[in-house]
Design an enzyme around this catalytic site. Structure first.
Site, short mmCIF file in Angstrom:
data_model
loop_
_atom_site.label_atom_id
_atom_site.label_comp_id
_atom_site.label_asym_id
_atom_site.label_seq_id
_atom_site.Cartn_x
_atom_site.Cartn_y
_atom_site.Cartn_z
N TYR A 228 0.80 -1.22 0.00
CA TYR A 228 0.00 0.00 0.00
C TYR A 228 0.83 1.27 0.00
O TYR A 228 2.06 1.22 0.11
CB TYR A 228 -1.07 -0.01 1.09
CG TYR A 228 -0.69 -0.04 2.56
CD1 TYR A 228 0.54 0.34 3.06
CD2 TYR A 228 -1.67 -0.45 3.49
CE1 TYR A 228 0.81 0.29 4.42
CE2 TYR A 228 -1.42 -0.49 4.85
CZ TYR A 228 -0.17 -0.11 5.31
OH TYR A 228 0.08 -0.17 6.66
N GLU A 229 0.12 2.37 -0.17
CA GLU A 229 0.76 3.68 -0.19
C GLU A 229 1.71 3.78 -1.37
O GLU A 229 2.72 4.49 -1.31
CB GLU A 229 1.51 3.91 1.12
CG GLU A 229 1.60 5.36 1.54
CD GLU A 229 0.35 6.12 1.16
OE1 GLU A 229 -0.69 5.86 1.80
OE2 GLU A 229 0.41 6.97 0.25
#
Lengths: 623, 627
Positions: free
Chosen positions: A444-445
């Protein structure tokens, strides 16, 4: 110094004061009212909170997980998280680095993130609730109107209301520009929002009284892709002028994900405008959504690196304690002695190797992370060239930190489990959860593939005059110059050679860029990032060794054998500095040579990846 | 080799299994020997196809469900409940005779080559890691009885075990006896009738108890009362859950499951704590001679360790294959060369260089591990059919490669399965998708059956440095050199040269360690054991890729010729053999040309002689609580 199962507190102080000299910040106007005692109070309070309030929720929160009620469409988070979050907010940690205008304590970033290291290592899924809230609030603080700031900020930083980041949709992950959520202009200047977002951490929960969602959406009529994206504030309950909660704003949770790890984090699917009654308020200018979100994203990326690092730190610390207590097998030099007694496994060379390997990466990372946060702040507080250089370091180190720490977290938690042996695989012991929690940080991110592209293209090859890279090298060279004569030549030479080799790779890539060989660049992006991560860690170790080697010599002198062992057992400082020296020597002398193999792989020009097409991945089903 | 399209399944590249077995190893040539004369290639194909069918159609569908349900334990009844979905799958495997696939026809086995068995087991294990452990442990226990039991024991146990009606385990581990198995406390008390009363507790016993077999046969390591401490004093006993009375009926033998472990993965494997003799009524029958327990168990160790290495290969294969399929279908982003074109169409992620890199990396490891694992199995067949020096050399390769296969494949398994999750992106972390389970199942592999640290010590000390005249290592080098010599002129020079250079480096490292041994620097050697194993594991895969490239490069040239660009793309899309061989060539070129460079860094780790590990003691690991 206190011993806790999460973070080496002594090392935190070493990095902050002896390496980074964070007290330099107190010479700046913004922090002139602070001193070391105040920093220490914060750090001690954070450590206490992490160990006593947050860490106890680690195992329980994972077992209980989050629950979604299909009838009420409400999400409940682990019960034990409530009290922990209350304690966290009451102590002011929700806004520790925030201006007192919004109820914050206004402490320096690097101190607040050292505090966060304690929290993340204790139970980072829990920290995602205030973490995302903080991030959403910062967006409003940076880009909101005065009205918006007064409406939302204080309650968000105090923990009364929560926040999220609403970007992802089923067909829009890495390609966020493909998002379909739309905003329809209303005559009163607001927008009606329609769409579905997935993987929204903290999207709905039974902790915060209201949820404030910054949502990326496309105003009807605006162009496709990232250019047409705007960002809107979409609260779960609209807020009245007097600050009270008003009407339900048609933001519904349609379900939560069941995941490999971070089970205490509510990962939600949110539906906006199912009943045609979801209102959003534009944040900043129209079609500036990506630019605005990027500000939060860069900061969030740094935070993910710290999450991953904290998770790995806890795993390592647990492994150290386990190895100091688990009796199994005799000392290897006594293998042929039938009378030999069993020893604790920390006495076995292979176990020491695993622990030293973990220690060396974690200590290098801690320095890198704190250095990154320090420069993040200096970029804002300094002026002229100094500020530009600080910003350059932030630009180039951020993707390295996010990708490097997350990839390492997967490997370090695995090695910590290896130290535990069979028990490590059993759910009664905490390490398997740390492993399960680690993998998402690489995804993620911005997946690590995306981070690598960002590093290679935006931060290096397309960065005018490779300014970022030049500044990075300048700083590394400064460390090398200071290390000469203080640190053994062989270690200095390795880092020097490391920079030379990186230069060769960057030159090669610049030429590939100039001749339009983009596929080669993209195929080499992750290998480049992985190599640069190793080099940055090496740099941090050389820097550290310049300080710890003299200190160790001072404390330990020429002592050897039994005498040395006795000193290390009794004198905490002697043990600490000896450990620091050995970790740095191990990294530079043994582990870092592997970097040169990675460089050779980059320079080899092997083009198999380029030649590969989807057809050659045979054997698997087509659908 | 037929050019027909081979079946596609979500677990294992079937075409590649045939390439390894028949084009590289030539396993069908075993049929020229009496031992395997009843078989031909067709019979092998039939068995392989049957294994694939059962694995894909029966076992694989149970994998995720088995993980979600998990094994359950009822404290009141002390019953262990297997996920229901596993039972028909196990029965199908048993009914098809797979427990005895490679075993002696005299005891009811099919007598097939080990190499064929490796492939069949790869299918079953890729379908479900937890599933495959049940029959694997039965085979291990059965073989112990076959090799060391009295005729009476063999007649009593083997017929029912080979059909799966009765199953088996391996009972070594206790709470204070893991790597240090000699520390075990389970005791055996001599009885006047020649049997022994067994008293003790074993933990982490896979398949220790569950509600499917009629009986479970436990080979138990225990110490006869009065015998010395440590490994010297250990004997091994057959302890059935139900003892068989003269009239054939079963009587409970005081073996109780007192609990099961809740684990990160392999949740459908019943990992039991077994109490022997809680009620003073547990009888064990000595297997082999007294105080020969370790020696007997060691004979089974190679087989068990190879099996775990195969688990590492299989779970990596399944994860990789799923990742390919996902990447082929997931649309996200535009072609990287079109990033500045606002009208560019979206593409499937398998087109992105970074995704191709991840897939090619996984492919190169899975294919290297496959050849390695089948090769070792094949050496076991050669030991059975060859004589004299050839037989000795085959045995030497087994000795050398077993720790490499076990440790190398299992260390790789965690990395490959983690990379497969990475290809899936966010969905990979969600339990609705299979990727995260492969990773959770993979991590135990580096720990059990001898941690990888133990494997590394075995390789470094017993298999190399303390092996008389370094015979094993000498044979290994000979084989590698043979491959290098054969590759010259067939494979691009740079790939041959890098393996040659690697071999020279391996020699340098081994000599370096020999010097340390001679100088008594044992601590240094033990600190370098795992780094040596990791370097040798990588080198071994490079050797095998060079071997494969010698076969695949000419084949590819034959089929693909000079085709480039669109011409090539069309051929690859239409001709599965062209696609297969091209993929093989690229996989080996990737490994040798890029990945293998890292080996030289791993070697420098050892040669640079950094002594920090040796200087470290427990006190310098500061910061953590003492307890």
């Amino acid at each position: 110094m206190a011993l806790n199962p999460l973070v080496d507190s002594r090392d935190v102080r070493f990095v902050l004061y002896e390496m980074m000299d964070v007290l330099q910040l107190t010479k700046l106007p913004k922090y002139s009212s602070f001193d070391k005692d105040m920093f220490e109070d914060m750090l001690n309070l954070a450590e206490t909170m992490a160990v006593e309030q947050i860490y106890p929720t680690f195992a329980e929160g994972d077992k209980e997980g989050c629950h979604y009620d299909g009838a009420t469409k409400k999400v409940s988070i682990p019960k034990c998280y409530h009290a922990a979050l209350d304690a966290f907010y009451e102590a002011g940690f929700g806004g520790m680095d925030v201006s007192d205008e919004w109820g914050g304590m206004g402490i320096p970033q690097v101190i607040s993130w050292a505090c966060n290291e304690f929290f993340c290592s204790a139970n980072y899924p829990l920290l995602m609730y205030p973490g995302l809230t903080h991030g959403a609030a910062e967006l409003i603080e940076a880009f909101g109107t005065e009205e918006q700031k007064h409406m939302y900020l204080a309650n968000m930083y105090s923990g009364k209301w929560g926040g999220t980041m609403c970007l992802t949709e089923p067909d829009a992950g890495s390609d966020v520009g493909a998002l379909k959520t739309k905003a329809v202009r209303q005559p009163d200047g607001t927008f009606k929002i329609y769409g579905q977002k997935i993987f929204i951490s903290s999207g709905d929960n039974d902790y915060y009284e209201n949820m404030i969602h910054p949502v990326l959406a496309r105003i009807e009529g605006d162009p496709p892709g990232t250019k047409g994206i705007s960002i809107f504030i979409v609260p779960k309950y609209r807020v009245n002028p007097d600050g009270s909660l008003g009407e339900f704003n048609d933001v519904t949770c349609a379900g939560i994900e069941h995941k490999m790890g971070i089970k205490g984090s509510a990962t939600c699917t949110l539906s906006f405008g199912d009943n045609n009654n979801c209102i959003g308020w534009l944040l900043g200018q129209e079609r500036q959504g990506m630019k605005i979100m990027f500000k939060m994203m860069n900061y969030a990326r740094m935070g993910v690196g710290l999450q991953a690092h904290g998770c790995a730190s806890a795993a390592y610390m647990h492994a150290v304690t386990y190895c100091k207590n688990r009796v199994q097998g005799v000392h290897v030099t006594q293998m042929l002695n039938p009378e030999a007694k069993g020893v604790t496994i920390i006495n076995h060379p292979d176990v020491k190797r695993m622990l030293l390997w973990m220690k060396s990466y974690l200590e290098g990372q801690r320095a890198m992370i704190y250095y990154l946060y320090l420069n993040y702040e200096l970029a804002q507080l300094l002026e002229g060239e100094a500020a530009k250089e600080a910003q350059a370091l932030v630009e180039i180190i951020t993707p390295i930190e996010k990708a490097g720490c997350s990839d390492m977290s997967v490997l370090i938690t695995s090695e910590a489990m290896q130290c535990y042996g069979g028990y490590g695989f059993v759910a009664d012991y905490p390490v398997e959860q740390m492993m399960r929690n680690s993998k998402i940080t690489a995804i993620y991110e911005g997946t690590n593939g995306i981070q690598s592209m960002d590093l290679t293209m935006r931060k290096i090859l397309m960065n005018p005059e490779q300014y970022n890279y030049t500044v990075l090298k300048k700083r590394m060279q400064q460390t090398i110059d200071k290390a000469k004569g203080v640190v053994e030549d062989k270690y200095v030479a390795l880092v020097e050679r490391g920079i030379q080799k990186l230069d060769e790779v960057i030159e090669m890539m610049k030429q590939q860029m100039a001749s339009g060989q983009f596929l080669h660049l993209f195929a080499n992006a992750t290998p480049l990032q992985q190599a640069m991560y190793m080099l940055v860690i090496a740099w941090m170790h050389l820097w550290s060794l310049s300080i710890t080697m003299p200190k160790m010599k001072e404390l330990v002198g020429d002592k050897k054998g039994e005498e040395r062992a006795a000193l290390l057992k009794d004198n905490a400082e002697a043990a600490f500095y000896s450990g620091k020296v050995l970790a740095s020597q191990f990294y530079l002398g043994a582990e870092f040579p592997k970097y040169f193999g990675k460089i050779e792989a980059l320079l080899s020009g092997e083009s198999a990846v380029i030649k590969a097409s989807e057809e050659i991945f045979t054997g698997a089903l087509n659908e | 080799m037929a050019t027909g399209v081979m079946s596609l399944n979500p677990l294992v590249d079937t075409r590649d299994t045939r390439f390894v077995l028949f084009e590289v190893l030539g396993v069908d040539k075993l049929t020229q020997y009496p031992r395997f004369a009843d078989f031909d290639k067709d019979t092998f194909e039939d068995v392989l196809n049957l294994a694939e069918t059962i694995a894909v159609e029966q076992v694989y569908p149970a994998n995720m469900e088995g993980d979600k349900i998990g094994v359950k334990y009822e404290p009141d009844t002390k019953r262990v409940i297997l996920p229901e979905c596993y039972k028909p799958a196990l029965q199908a495997m048993y009914d098809a005779g797979f427990i005895g696939l490679v075993n002696d026809p005299e005891i009811g086995g099919m007598g097939m080559p080990q190499a064929i068995g490796q492939c069949c087991t790869e299918f079953f294990t890729a379908a479900s890691v937890a599933f495959s452990m049940y029959p694997a442990l039965t085979i291990g226990a059965l073989n112990l009885i076959k090799n060391f039991g009295t005729q009476e024991m063999k007649d009593l146990y083997i017929p029912k075990m080979i059909t799966g009606q009765w199953t088996g385990t391996m009972c070594l581990t206790e709470p204070d006896a893991g790597s240090d198995v000699g520390n075990l406390k389970t005791k055996a008390i001599r009885q006047s009738d020649g049997t022994y009363k067994i008293i003790g507790q074993k933990i982490f016993i896979s398949g220790g108890d569950y509600d499917m077999p009629e009986n479970i046969i436990h080979p138990v390591l225990a110490r006869i009362e009065g015998d010395p401490p440590g490994t010297k004093g250990i004997s091994i006993f057959i302890v059935p859950k139900y003892r068989v009375k003269p009239n054939g009926s079963l009587e409970f033998n005081d073996v109780i499951c007192s609990g099961i472990e809740h684990k990160m993965g392999i949740k459908a494997s019943a990992t039991c704590t077994l109490n022997f003799g809680d009620n003073g009524d547990c009888i064990g029958w000595l297997l082999g001679q007294e105080r020969q327990g370790m020696k007997i168990m060691f004979q089974m160790m190679n087989e068990a360790r190879l099996y775990v290495g195969l688990q590492g290969l299989a779970v990596s294969s399944a994860a990789y294959m799923h990742a390919i399929k996902y990447a082929r279908n997931r649309v996200q982003g535009v072609d990287v060369t079109q990033m500045l074109n606002p009208d560019a169409p979206k593409v499937t992620i398998i087109k992105h260089p970074d995704v191709k890199r991840m897939l090619l990396w996984m492919k190169s490891y899975v294919e290297g591990m496959r050849l390695l694992t089948y090769y070792v199995g094949y050496q076991e067949d050669l030991v059975h059919v060859l004589d004299g020096e050839a037989k000795k050399e085959a045995q030497a390769m087994i000795e050398f490669l077993i720790p490499i296969t076990k440790a190398g494949n299992t260390d790789n398994a965690w990395k490959v399965t983690a990379e497969a999750i990475q290809v899936y992106g966010g969905y990979g972390f969600c339990s609705d998708y299979p990727a995260e389970q492969f990773a959770r199942d993979a991590k135990i592999l580096s720990i059990y059956e001898g941690t990888n640290g133990i494997q590394s010590m075995d390789l470094t000390m017993r298999k190399i440095l303390m092996n008389p005249e370094q015979y094993n290592y000498t044979v290994f080098k000979k084989r590698v050199q043979e491959t290098i010599d054969r590759a010259k002129g067939i494979v691009d020079d740079k790939y041959v040269a890098i393996v040659q250079k690697g071999l020279e480096k391996v020699d340098t490292v081994v000599n370096y360690l020999k010097d340390q041994m001679a100088a008594g620097k044992f601590l240094h050697i033990f600190a370098n054991a795992t780094p040596l194993q990791q370097a040798l594991s990588m080198f071994t895969l490079a050797w095998l890729h060079l071997w494969m490239l010698s076969a695949t490069q000419p084949k590819m040239k034959e089929i693909v010729g000079d085709r480039k660009g669109d011409d090539l793309t069309v051929l690859l899309a239409d001709n599965s053999e062209a696609a297969y061989y091209t993929g093989k060539v690229l996989s080996s070129q990737f490994f040798l040309g890029a990945e293998f460079k890292k080996f030289f860094g791993m070697v420098d780790y050892i040669l640079d002689g950094e002594a920090a590990v040796v200087k470290a003691n427990e006190y310098i690991f500061t910061g953590a609580p003492l307890e």
